[in-house]
Design an enzyme around this catalytic site. Structure first.
Site, short mmCIF file in Angstrom:
data_model
loop_
_atom_site.label_atom_id
_atom_site.label_comp_id
_atom_site.label_asym_id
_atom_site.label_seq_id
_atom_site.Cartn_x
_atom_site.Cartn_y
_atom_site.Cartn_z
N THR A 28 -8.76 -3.81 -8.73
CA THR A 28 -9.95 -3.33 -8.02
C THR A 28 -10.04 -1.81 -8.16
O THR A 28 -9.21 -1.18 -8.81
CB THR A 28 -9.86 -3.68 -6.51
OG1 THR A 28 -8.84 -2.85 -5.91
CG2 THR A 28 -9.51 -5.15 -6.31
N SER A 78 -0.72 -4.96 2.70
CA SER A 78 -0.29 -4.55 1.37
C SER A 78 1.21 -4.76 1.27
O SER A 78 1.89 -4.87 2.29
CB SER A 78 -0.63 -3.08 1.13
OG SER A 78 0.00 -2.58 -0.03
N TYR A 83 -0.57 5.89 3.87
CA TYR A 83 -1.09 4.53 3.65
C TYR A 83 -0.04 3.51 4.05
O TYR A 83 -0.35 2.53 4.75
CB TYR A 83 -1.45 4.38 2.17
CG TYR A 83 -2.04 3.05 1.77
CD1 TYR A 83 -3.25 2.62 2.28
CD2 TYR A 83 -1.37 2.22 0.86
CE1 TYR A 83 -3.80 1.40 1.90
CE2 TYR A 83 -1.91 1.00 0.48
CZ TYR A 83 -3.13 0.60 1.00
OH TYR A 83 -3.67 -0.61 0.61
N LYS A 101 -0.19 0.68 7.10
CA LYS A 101 0.03 -0.74 6.86
C LYS A 101 1.23 -1.25 7.64
O LYS A 101 1.21 -2.39 8.16
CB LYS A 101 0.22 -0.99 5.36
CG LYS A 101 -1.03 -0.69 4.52
CD LYS A 101 -2.22 -1.54 4.93
CE LYS A 101 -3.39 -1.35 3.97
NZ LYS A 101 -4.55 -2.19 4.33
#
Length: 262
Positions: A187, A139, A152, A156
């Protein structure tokens, strides 16, 4: 790289980026292994990829003890894996101090340890054939952290550290490593993102809703993989953040401080 008849294993294949990648590889004549936790959705993706050959293989990235059996099943069906795409994962939408530690651990388990463990399970077969590619869907927050995504971003960032090191270790082995860094892709990633207590956010971000279509991402991703590139950012104007952080870190920090919208 010609993807015709290549065996491509995609995690997180039941929706979003994974589903788009599966359909893109299917159009190129690849043979697919589709993994995620939701078998019913995997069956739907399998049907959408017809007539390409596709094995549905449910997999929980938080259960690495099952990976050896999964690899054995893939080898029994196809003999080997040409490309492993570590795409499965969970996002986050919560402030760091409002996020329970068990949620931080959950994100690291699925987003970091899962891809690492699966790659380690698949790599011996690739090394024996002196051919293959490990692809990691990271990401932009693997390049810089942003508000509401502390754990998160940590997971990553960890992926970049591990797979950059692995790429160097695999030099001249015939096995390559590609890291893809998506920006905002349209998404359900924000809908399923974990909040501070571990519950799903249940709504789509405005930025995500305006993001790049998954099919457009997949088309660009296949080109990057075919070229054998080490890393690529794919998205809209948000990808400029990588360059801005490098050239004007002070300005970039000020921009991030104002980014309070989830």
């Amino acid at each position: 790289m010609d993807f015709h008849e290549k065996v491509v294993w995609i995690t997180g294949a039941s929706a979003g980026i994974g589903e788009a990648l599966a359909q893109a590889f299917a159009r190129q004549g690849a043979r697919l292994v589709l993994s995620a936790r939701n078998e019913a959705e995997l069956r739907r993706v399998q049907a959408a990829c017809a007539p390409a050959e596709a094995l549905v293989l449910p997999l929980d990235l938080a259960a690495p003890e099952t990976f050896a059996a999964a690899v054995a099943e893939v080898q029994a069906r196809f003999g080997h894996v040409d490309i492993l795409i570590n795409n499965g994962g969970i996002s986050q939408r919560s402030l760091a101090l409002e996020t329970r530690l068990e949620v931080d651990r959950r994100l690291m388990e699925v987003d970091y340890f899962g891809p690492v463990a699966l790659s380690k399970a698949v790599l011996p077969g690739m090394l024996a054939r002196r051919a293959g590619r490990i692809v990691v869907v990271s990401s932009l927050v693997g390049k810089f952290g942003t508000p509401y995504r502390s754990a998160y971003a940590a997971a990553k960032h960890a992926l970049h550290g591990f797979f950059d090191s692995l790429r160097a270790e695999l030099y001249a082995s015939g096995v390559g490593v590609t890291i893809l860094c998506p920006g905002f892709i349209r998404t359900g990633v924000s809908v399923n993102a974990l909040t501070g207590d571990g519950q799903a956010l249940g709504q789509m971000d405005e930025a995500t809703a305006k993001g790049l279509a998954p099919a457009d991402f997949a088309r660009q991703a296949l080109r990057v993989i075919a070229q054998g590139r080490d890393e690529a950012t794919i998205g809209g104007r948000e990808t400029w953040g990588v360059l801005l952080k490098r050239l004007a870190p002070g300005l970039f920090a000020r921009v991030l401080r104002r980014a309070r919208v989830r």
